[in-house]
Design a protein around this motif. Structure first.
Motif, PDB file in Angstrom:
ATOM      1  N   ARG A  12       0.836  -1.115  -0.192  1.00 57.91           N
ATOM      2  CA  ARG A  12      -0.018   0.027   0.072  1.00 57.91           C
ATOM      3  C   ARG A  12       0.872   1.317   0.114  1.00 57.91           C
ATOM      4  NH1 ARG A  12      -5.458   0.377   2.190  1.00 57.91           N
ATOM      5  NH2 ARG A  12      -6.229  -1.548   2.104  1.00 57.91           N
ATOM      6  N   ALA A  13       0.724   2.382  -0.895  1.00 52.64           N
ATOM      7  CA  ALA A  13       1.065   3.430  -0.735  1.00 52.64           C
ATOM      8  C   ALA A  13       0.354   4.314   0.334  1.00 52.64           C
ATOM      9  CB  ALA A  13       0.915   4.151  -2.083  1.00 52.64           C
ATOM     10  N   GLN A  14       1.449   5.103   0.923  1.00 44.04           N
ATOM     11  CA  GLN A  14       1.103   5.786   2.284  1.00 44.04           C
ATOM     12  C   GLN A  14       0.837   7.471   1.572  1.00 44.04           C
ATOM     13  OE1 GLN A  14       0.364   4.531   5.118  1.00 44.04           O
ATOM     14  NE2 GLN A  14       0.909   2.561   4.073  1.00 44.04           N
ATOM     15  N   GLY A  15       0.006   8.199   2.351  1.00 43.66           N
ATOM     16  CA  GLY A  15      -0.468   9.382   2.023  1.00 43.66           C
ATOM     17  C   GLY A  15      -1.158   9.401   0.868  1.00 43.66           C
ATOM     18  N   SER A  16      -1.293  10.659   0.107  1.00 42.95           N
ATOM     19  CA  SER A  16      -2.131  10.882  -1.203  1.00 42.95           C
ATOM     20  C   SER A  16      -0.877  10.264  -2.461  1.00 42.95           C
ATOM     21  CB  SER A  16      -2.225  12.344  -1.352  1.00 42.95           C
ATOM     22  OG  SER A  16      -2.926  12.854  -0.262  1.00 42.95           O
ATOM     23  N   THR A  17      -1.775   9.382  -2.809  1.00 46.76           N
ATOM     24  CA  THR A  17      -0.797   8.664  -3.998  1.00 46.76           C
ATOM     25  C   THR A  17      -1.587   9.038  -5.502  1.00 46.76           C
ATOM     26  OG1 THR A  17      -0.529   6.927  -2.530  1.00 46.76           O
ATOM     27  CG2 THR A  17      -0.088   6.452  -4.952  1.00 46.76           C
ATOM     28  N   PHE A  18      -0.465   9.452  -6.417  1.00 48.86           N
ATOM     29  CA  PHE A  18      -1.061  10.003  -7.471  1.00 48.86           C
ATOM     30  C   PHE A  18      -0.158   9.179  -8.786  1.00 48.86           C
ATOM     31  CE2 PHE A  18      -1.767  13.392  -4.888  1.00 48.86           C
ATOM     32  CZ  PHE A  18      -3.003  13.550  -5.001  1.00 48.86           C
ATOM     33  N   PHE A  19      -0.915   9.052  -9.943  1.00 47.90           N
ATOM     34  CA  PHE A  19      -0.103   8.610 -11.276  1.00 47.90           C
ATOM     35  C   PHE A  19      -0.161   9.662 -12.069  1.00 47.90           C
ATOM     36  CE2 PHE A  19      -1.101   7.574 -15.761  1.00 47.90           C
ATOM     37  CZ  PHE A  19       0.098   6.807 -15.959  1.00 47.90           C
ATOM     38  N   PHE A  20       0.960   9.791 -12.812  1.00 49.56           N
ATOM     39  CA  PHE A  20       1.342  10.935 -13.907  1.00 49.56           C
ATOM     40  C   PHE A  20       1.878  10.409 -15.172  1.00 49.56           C
ATOM     41  CE2 PHE A  20       2.098  12.434  -9.556  1.00 49.56           C
ATOM     42  CZ  PHE A  20       1.693  13.524  -9.254  1.00 49.56           C
ATOM     43  N   THR A  21       1.544  11.255 -16.166  1.00 56.39           N
ATOM     44  CA  THR A  21       2.189  11.275 -17.401  1.00 56.39           C
ATOM     45  C   THR A  21       2.668  12.550 -17.578  1.00 56.39           C
ATOM     46  OG1 THR A  21       0.593   9.495 -18.144  1.00 56.39           O
ATOM     47  CG2 THR A  21       1.477  10.592 -20.005  1.00 56.39           C
TER      48      THR A  21
END
Length: 179
Positions: A12-21
């Protein structure tokens, strides 16, 4: 004899997790891999100044994909990308620029905008990480994910999360990834 099927176990990722291009303005360029050491240096500097965890990343010739986990109560990814893009561009030759890019003193290297997606749950995280690692194969740069050196795929193999012969399957990676 039944063969044991191993399912990747992403943490699991912690905090706010985002994907970017994030893409270059010239989609035929190879600037990112030509200057990958510069990009890595700038990226690390920004990461030290404005901490975030790189959950997964893949640098391709003219764009990159990343999943970041930001510290709790921090969603300011835009200033981090601004610092990375600006730091990378400084010292490089300007590209052909529009009047508005000239006015804003932009070098015309990057597309102004980027794609961002908030990771919703563990399945969404797994889908995006798989997409990142499979992307060089998708674009025909290599035939196997392990053959692309500019990817966190190798870290996942070292940690035992993915097998070295993992290949992914684009049919299982559904979604909009900003390309």
């Amino acid at each position: 004899m039944d063969e044991k099927v191993t399912v990747p176990r992403y943490r699991r990722a912690q905090g706010s997790t985002f994907f970017f291009t994030v893409a270059l303005a010239d989609r035929s360029s190879t600037l990112l891999v030509d200057h990958v050491d510069r990009l890595r240096r700038i990226y690390r500097t920004v990461q030290q100044r404005r901490p975030f965890e790189t959950v997964a990343i893949c640098i391709l010739p003219e764009h990159l994909h990343a999943v970041w986990s930001l510290p709790d109560h921090d969603v300011d990814f835009s200033s981090r990308w601004n610092l990375i893009k600006g730091g990378f561009s400084r010292g490089l030759e300007p590209q052909e620029r529009s009047a508005s890019k000239l006015l804003k003193r932009e070098k015309g290297i990057w597309q102004r905008r980027y794609w961002e997606h908030a990771i919703r749950d563990d399945a969404d995280l797994e889908r995006h990480v798989d997409y990142i690692h499979f992307n060089p194969v998708k674009h025909g740069l290599v035939t196997q994910a392990r053959d692309w050196s500019f990817s966190s795929f190798h870290r996942y193999v070292e940690q035992g999360i993915l097998a070295a012969d993992w290949g992914g399957d684009m049919r299982d990676i559904a979604g909009n990834f900003g390309e």
